[in-house]
Design a protein around this motif. Structure first.
Motif, PDB file in Angstrom:
ATOM      1  N   SER A  27       2.580  13.518   7.308  1.00  0.00           N
ATOM      2  CA  SER A  27       2.358  12.099   7.610  1.00  0.00           C
ATOM      3  C   SER A  27       1.041  11.574   7.046  1.00  0.00           C
ATOM      4  O   SER A  27       0.576  10.499   7.440  1.00  0.00           O
ATOM      5  N   LEU A  28       0.440  12.352   6.132  1.00  0.00           N
ATOM      6  CA  LEU A  28      -0.829  11.933   5.543  1.00  0.00           C
ATOM      7  C   LEU A  28      -0.648  10.586   4.841  1.00  0.00           C
ATOM      8  O   LEU A  28       0.255  10.436   4.015  1.00  0.00           O
ATOM      9  N   PRO A  29      -1.451   9.575   5.183  1.00  0.00           N
ATOM     10  CA  PRO A  29      -1.295   8.253   4.553  1.00  0.00           C
ATOM     11  C   PRO A  29      -1.340   8.339   3.033  1.00  0.00           C
ATOM     12  O   PRO A  29      -2.051   9.168   2.458  1.00  0.00           O
ATOM     13  N   SER A  30      -0.588   7.477   2.388  1.00  0.00           N
ATOM     14  CA  SER A  30      -0.435   7.541   0.939  1.00  0.00           C
ATOM     15  C   SER A  30      -1.736   7.296   0.186  1.00  0.00           C
ATOM     16  O   SER A  30      -1.901   7.759  -0.933  1.00  0.00           O
ATOM     17  N   ASN A  31      -2.665   6.558   0.783  1.00  0.00           N
ATOM     18  CA  ASN A  31      -3.935   6.262   0.109  1.00  0.00           C
ATOM     19  C   ASN A  31      -5.041   7.239   0.504  1.00  0.00           C
ATOM     20  O   ASN A  31      -6.223   6.912   0.426  1.00  0.00           O
ATOM     21  N   PHE A  32      -4.639   8.434   0.916  1.00  0.00           N
ATOM     22  CA  PHE A  32      -5.604   9.437   1.354  1.00  0.00           C
ATOM     23  C   PHE A  32      -6.689   9.688   0.313  1.00  0.00           C
ATOM     24  O   PHE A  32      -7.865   9.846   0.640  1.00  0.00           O
ATOM     25  N   GLU A  33      -6.303   9.724  -0.960  1.00  0.00           N
ATOM     26  CA  GLU A  33      -7.280  10.035  -2.007  1.00  0.00           C
ATOM     27  C   GLU A  33      -8.317   8.935  -2.184  1.00  0.00           C
ATOM     28  O   GLU A  33      -9.337   9.148  -2.843  1.00  0.00           O
ATOM     29  N   GLU A  34      -8.053   7.734  -1.621  1.00  0.00           N
ATOM     30  CA  GLU A  34      -9.054   6.670  -1.659  1.00  0.00           C
ATOM     31  C   GLU A  34     -10.098   6.837  -0.556  1.00  0.00           C
ATOM     32  O   GLU A  34     -11.117   6.161  -0.550  1.00  0.00           O
ATOM     33  N   PHE A  35      -9.821   7.739   0.386  1.00  0.00           N
ATOM     34  CA  PHE A  35     -10.677   7.900   1.561  1.00  0.00           C
ATOM     35  C   PHE A  35     -11.775   8.922   1.333  1.00  0.00           C
ATOM     36  O   PHE A  35     -12.924   8.709   1.718  1.00  0.00           O
ATOM     37  N   ILE A  36     -11.421  10.058   0.730  1.00  0.00           N
ATOM     38  CA  ILE A  36     -12.432  11.071   0.440  1.00  0.00           C
ATOM     39  C   ILE A  36     -12.698  11.066  -1.053  1.00  0.00           C
ATOM     40  O   ILE A  36     -11.781  11.217  -1.860  1.00  0.00           O
ATOM     41  N   LYS A  37     -13.945  10.845  -1.407  1.00  0.00           N
ATOM     42  CA  LYS A  37     -14.347  10.707  -2.804  1.00  0.00           C
ATOM     43  C   LYS A  37     -15.217  11.886  -3.217  1.00  0.00           C
ATOM     44  O   LYS A  37     -15.874  12.514  -2.382  1.00  0.00           O
ATOM     45  N   TRP A  38     -15.225  12.162  -4.490  1.00  0.00           N
ATOM     46  CA  TRP A  38     -16.154  13.168  -4.994  1.00  0.00           C
ATOM     47  C   TRP A  38     -17.358  12.462  -5.593  1.00  0.00           C
ATOM     48  O   TRP A  38     -17.260  11.363  -6.121  1.00  0.00           O
ATOM     49  N   VAL A  39     -18.499  13.091  -5.480  1.00  0.00           N
ATOM     50  CA  VAL A  39     -19.753  12.517  -5.943  1.00  0.00           C
ATOM     51  C   VAL A  39     -19.928  12.856  -7.421  1.00  0.00           C
ATOM     52  O   VAL A  39     -20.142  14.013  -7.787  1.00  0.00           O
ATOM     53  N   ALA A  40     -19.788  11.847  -8.275  1.00  0.00           N
ATOM     54  CA  ALA A  40     -19.885  12.063  -9.718  1.00  0.00           C
ATOM     55  C   ALA A  40     -21.302  11.796 -10.198  1.00  0.00           C
ATOM     56  O   ALA A  40     -22.019  10.960  -9.648  1.00  0.00           O
ATOM     57  N   GLU A  41     -21.694  12.513 -11.230  1.00  0.00           N
ATOM     58  CA  GLU A  41     -22.991  12.261 -11.869  1.00  0.00           C
ATOM     59  C   GLU A  41     -22.741  11.774 -13.289  1.00  0.00           C
ATOM     60  O   GLU A  41     -22.051  12.431 -14.070  1.00  0.00           O
TER      61      GLU A  41
END
Length: 444
Positions: A207-221
């Protein structure tokens, strides 16, 4: 409700793991577009500072005294380790506007005056005000919340958090995702009969919401490419090495083995997550990151829709010098109108051996970000009580052992606890309690 001065205050304090910190990165606790349109409350600025990794002590005027305030101003005016941010009503100073945030830059003991480093310098340059008058301006009730204004002390943590991951509420779906993780997952685990870890992961992910990847981000340099971009500074190499160590520590956890096996299985319900960071999606991700990086480094991120940045091309390179370990760099050419800018994204990677229950041992180079390490980090960050509803005692003890932070290496432990702190803060936001509870979340 105060306007946007809070962002400049936090930038002034130099927080976060980036060489440059831009207000577009402050997208926790309140969506940036909403802040620009409506302003932001005292409690949400405190939440924002906590979420960005700062050490924060916040005081409303009805919870403190003018003598306490004077003591803090005197202390921080002679120290590089702390900063005072004041929330006050401009009208008391006969200035235009109402609620406002600005840092305090100095104290004149002889005249008992404070130096306000007004963040709206186009309106008011730095100016001295009697400390008693500043206290009066802070001792005002914000009509939006019904709460007194006040001041906060902000300082750096001992180690910069969020080296690899951070949570974001930039996408409007964040409320539903935070609720799902903090409220719904414990109920789902309590209602299902589960016999093994794979079933637990299935219950969480189905049931993971479809926009899950918008919630946890990776810190880019990112960096502007100079001198052909064929070398890295010692500081850049050091930061990438630390990121790679955290990534390696994630991949060495027992939980990661189960997550990798689950996402690789034919029955996995998380097809929207890339199981491993094999580099296939890297150019697409890098193109987006390089565009954002070019705008941030040019000081134009989010300023105008007419400023159109697009990444014309990307290529993946491995830079190696003096026998050092190769570092992956994605080189992008960003176009804005008639101008071009070379922008690089530094990518942490790790070469490890993993064994899955279905595939046996295998060697691969994993690049960040990937669904398996991102999901592992987020599961580790869930509050320990999340799993308490699992009925099978042996399975409960197994999952508690897998998600325990006590035996994690210190870098990963701090990374996970920072994400857990952000989750608690976003739950406060979801419940509209940020202006009631100002302290940092307490947990072990």
């Amino acid at each position: 409700m105060e306007r946007n001065g809070c962002f400049t205050c936090i930038l002034f304090c130099g927080l976060g793991p980036w060489r440059w910190f831009d207000e577009s990165m402050l997208d926790c606790c309140e969506p940036l577009e909403k802040v620009k349109a409506r302003g932001i409350t005292f409690g949400k600025v405190v939440c924002l500072a906590h979420c960005a990794g700062a050490k924060v002590e916040a005081f409303r005027t009805n919870q403190s005294t003018i003598n306490d305030f004077r003591r803090y101003v005197m202390k921080c005016s002679t120290s590089d380790d702390c900063h005072v941010i004041s929330s006050y009503n401009r009208a008391i100073f006969k200035q235009t506007g109402t609620g406002h945030f600005s840092p305090i830059g100095g104290y004149h003991a002889g005249k008992d005056m404070a130096l306000i480093l007004d963040v709206a310098r186009f309106k008011y340059p730095p100016h001295w005000v009697p400390l008693k008058l500043l206290w009066e301006a802070m001792d005002d009730v914000d009509e939006t919340t019904g709460q007194h204004r006040g001041f906060m002390l902000i300082s750096r943590p001992h180690r910069e958090p969020g080296l690899l991951y951070t949570l974001s509420c930039k996408h409007e779906s964040w409320v539903g995702i935070a609720k799902y993780l903090m409220d719904d997952v414990p109920l789902l685990l309590k209602s299902e009969d589960m016999k093994d870890i794979q079933k637990v992961l299935s219950v969480v992910c189905t049931s993971l919401p479809s926009n899950f990847e918008e919630f946890i981000k990776w810190v880019a340099e990112v960096r502007i490419r100079e001198d052909g971009g064929q070398s890295l500074s010692s500081e850049e190499k050091a930061r990438v090495v630390i990121k790679e160590e955290v990534l390696k520590q994630v991949q060495n956890t027992g939980l990661f083995q189960h997550v990798a096996a689950f996402l690789s299985s034919a029955n996995s319900c998380c097809k929207n997550l890339t199981a491993s960071g094999d580099g296939e999606n890297l150019p697409k991700i890098a193109a987006s990151v390089c565009c954002q990086g070019a705008q941030i480094l040019a000081g134009k991120f989010g300023f105008s829709e007419s400023e159109c940045y697009c990444c014309r091309e990307t290529c993946v390179k491995c830079l190696q010098a003096n026998g050092d370990k190769p570092i992956t760099v994605v080189c992008g050419t960003v176009v804005n109108g008639n101008t071009e800018q070379g922008v690089d994204m530094l990518v942490p990677s790790s070469q490890t051996t993993h064994s899955c229950c279905c595939t046996g041992s295998r060697n691969y180079i994993g690049m960040h970000p990937a669904g398996n390490d991102v999901l592992t980090a987020l599961l580790l960050a869930l509050p320990p009580e999340t799993w308490s509803g699992i009925k099978e005692e042996k399975l409960l003890q197994e999952i508690l052992s897998l998600v325990s932070t006590e035996k994690l290496p210190i870098l990963l432990q701090e990374e996970v606890l920072h994400l857990r702190r952000q989750l608690h803060l976003l739950k406060r936001c979801q419940e509209n309690k940020v202006d009631e509870v100002l302290g940092a979340p307490l947990f072990s």
